[in-house]
Design a protein around this motif. Structure first.
Motif, mmCIF file in Angstrom:
data_model
loop_
_atom_site.group_PDB
_atom_site.id
_atom_site.type_symbol
_atom_site.label_atom_id
_atom_site.label_comp_id
_atom_site.label_asym_id
_atom_site.label_seq_id
_atom_site.Cartn_x
_atom_site.Cartn_y
_atom_site.Cartn_z
ATOM 1 N N GLY A 1 0.755 -1.346 0.196
ATOM 2 C CA GLY A 1 -0.010 -0.160 -0.276
ATOM 3 C C GLY A 1 0.690 1.424 0.080
ATOM 4 N N SER A 2 2.000 1.168 -0.497
ATOM 5 C CA SER A 2 3.046 1.992 0.016
ATOM 6 C C SER A 2 3.044 3.228 -1.818
ATOM 7 N N LYS A 3 3.543 3.849 -1.839
ATOM 8 C CA LYS A 3 3.045 5.065 -2.998
ATOM 9 C C LYS A 3 4.640 5.229 -3.375
ATOM 10 N N VAL A 4 4.937 6.144 -4.350
ATOM 11 C CA VAL A 4 6.689 6.474 -5.024
ATOM 12 C C VAL A 4 6.163 6.958 -5.881
ATOM 13 N N GLY A 5 6.523 8.557 -5.319
ATOM 14 C CA GLY A 5 6.282 9.264 -6.843
ATOM 15 C C GLY A 5 7.208 9.304 -7.634
ATOM 16 N N ALA A 6 6.694 10.527 -8.892
ATOM 17 C CA ALA A 6 7.098 10.323 -9.745
ATOM 18 C C ALA A 6 9.153 11.189 -9.933
ATOM 19 N N GLY A 7 9.478 9.960 -10.775
ATOM 20 C CA GLY A 7 10.941 11.061 -10.295
ATOM 21 C C GLY A 7 11.900 10.379 -9.846
ATOM 22 N N SER A 8 11.317 9.550 -8.183
ATOM 23 C CA SER A 8 12.288 9.158 -7.432
ATOM 24 C C SER A 8 13.177 8.118 -7.207
ATOM 25 N N VAL A 9 14.073 8.688 -6.604
ATOM 26 C CA VAL A 9 15.273 7.363 -7.193
ATOM 27 C C VAL A 9 15.529 7.066 -5.964
ATOM 28 N N VAL A 10 14.537 5.398 -5.241
ATOM 29 C CA VAL A 10 14.592 5.030 -4.367
ATOM 30 C C VAL A 10 16.315 4.409 -4.155
ATOM 31 N N LEU A 11 16.559 4.482 -2.856
ATOM 32 C CA LEU A 11 17.990 3.428 -2.308
ATOM 33 C C LEU A 11 17.451 1.834 -1.032
ATOM 34 N N VAL B 1 8.859 10.090 -1.660
ATOM 35 C CA VAL B 1 9.440 11.162 -2.787
ATOM 36 C C VAL B 1 10.995 11.630 -2.761
ATOM 37 N N GLY B 2 11.570 12.073 -3.447
ATOM 38 C CA GLY B 2 13.178 12.615 -3.895
ATOM 39 C C GLY B 2 13.885 11.728 -4.739
ATOM 40 N N VAL B 3 15.598 12.408 -4.798
ATOM 41 C CA VAL B 3 16.647 11.773 -4.938
ATOM 42 C C VAL B 3 17.495 12.207 -4.538
ATOM 43 N N PRO B 4 17.995 10.594 -3.117
ATOM 44 C CA PRO B 4 17.100 10.054 -3.240
ATOM 45 C C PRO B 4 15.690 9.981 -2.132
ATOM 46 N N ALA B 5 15.000 8.752 -2.792
ATOM 47 C CA ALA B 5 13.391 9.352 -1.961
ATOM 48 C C ALA B 5 13.771 9.190 -0.697
ATOM 49 N N LYS B 6 12.736 10.223 0.276
ATOM 50 C CA LYS B 6 12.282 10.217 1.931
ATOM 51 C C LYS B 6 10.762 9.741 1.955
ATOM 52 N N ALA B 7 10.521 9.453 3.228
ATOM 53 C CA ALA B 7 9.474 9.454 3.335
ATOM 54 C C ALA B 7 8.514 11.322 3.847
#
Length: 252
Positions: free
Chosen positions: A217-227, A237-243
């Motif tokens: 049930g999570s959501k990853v924002g557009a353009g994010s980089v999840v490491l 969201v973000g680069v790197p992605a943060k909650a």
């Protein structure tokens, strides 16, 4: 929307095709070949997909025979295809009927070709599976390793540029938009790709890298980089992605 049974699904699909055929005569012969001339969903789907991925060397009749075998011996593939179509109708506000997804949406079509490649991979026919992966990539600009495990009720929206690696897992009811990568970091071997749990929404252009888990049930924002792994019911969201919060619903 609850998944409907195969007979009801097929009856509705043929009804939609008949309506469009009468409304748009230029599509009548196409719809007859793709839907109306068939007696069930599996032969219609096999015909459509085999004509999409065949080429001068591998004729459509040969590809169709592969689909027919798979649908006979692994009927869960058909159940997944029906669930995928219904998922698109439920989640995409631009779509209101099954027929549009079946004959026009390359994300749906590419996912079904992957299901055949995965079936062949599990049967040990790895060279044939890799051939289907290659044709899938050439036909739809979507690259999914045949070993990748993908559940049902999955929507690839727009879909161009989706890349899914060998050890990736995508569970049921996930939505993935164009340009998404489920890849490796380049620093790992073996089990090296993401595990996307049920009900996740991945925005366009997101890159999820490494053997990490994207919680239910999570959501990853557009353009994010999840490491790193994402907890269930969390928006990153973000680069790197943060909650940054939580989705507005339990299944984005």
């Amino acid at each position: 929307m609850q998944n409907i049974c195969g007979q009801t699904f097929w009856k509705q699909l043929k009804s939609e095709a008949q309506v469009v055929s009468e409304k748009e005569p230029l599509l009548a012969s196409y719809l007859h070949a793709c839907v109306l001339s068939h007696h069930n969903f599996e032969t219609s789907l096999s015909f459509i997909l085999s004509n999409k991925v065949s080429d001068q060397v591998m004729p459509s009749i040969t590809v169709s025979e592969m689909f027919d075998e798979a649908y006979l011996l692994a009927p869960s593939m058909l159940e997944a295809a029906m669930a995928d179509i219904q998922a698109v109708v439920l989640r995409d506000p631009a779509v209101s009927d099954f027929l549009t997804v079946l004959i026009h949406f390359k994300g749906f079509q590419a996912l079904q070709v992957h299901r055949l490649a995965h079936y062949m991979w599990q049967k040990g026919r790895t060279d044939l599976a890799l051939f289907m992966q290659s044709r899938n990539s050439e036909a739809f600009s979507i690259d999914i390793h045949p070993a990748a495990k993908i559940g049902q009720g999955v929507m690839f929206d727009h879909a161009t540029g989706i890349v899914i690696g060998e050890t990736a897992v995508v569970e049921d009811n996930v939505s993935i938009l164009q340009g998404v990568t489920l890849g490796g970091t380049g620093n790992e071997s073996g089990d090296r790709h993401p595990k996307v749990r049920e009900g996740v929404m991945i925005g366009s252009g997101a890159k999820i890298l490494g053997n990490i888990e994207i919680g239910k049930g999570s959501k990853v924002g557009a353009g994010s980089v999840v490491l790193s792994s994402v907890k269930s019911h969390t928006t990153v969201v973000g680069v790197p992605a943060k909650a940054v919060g939580k989705p507005k619903c339990t299944m984005p």
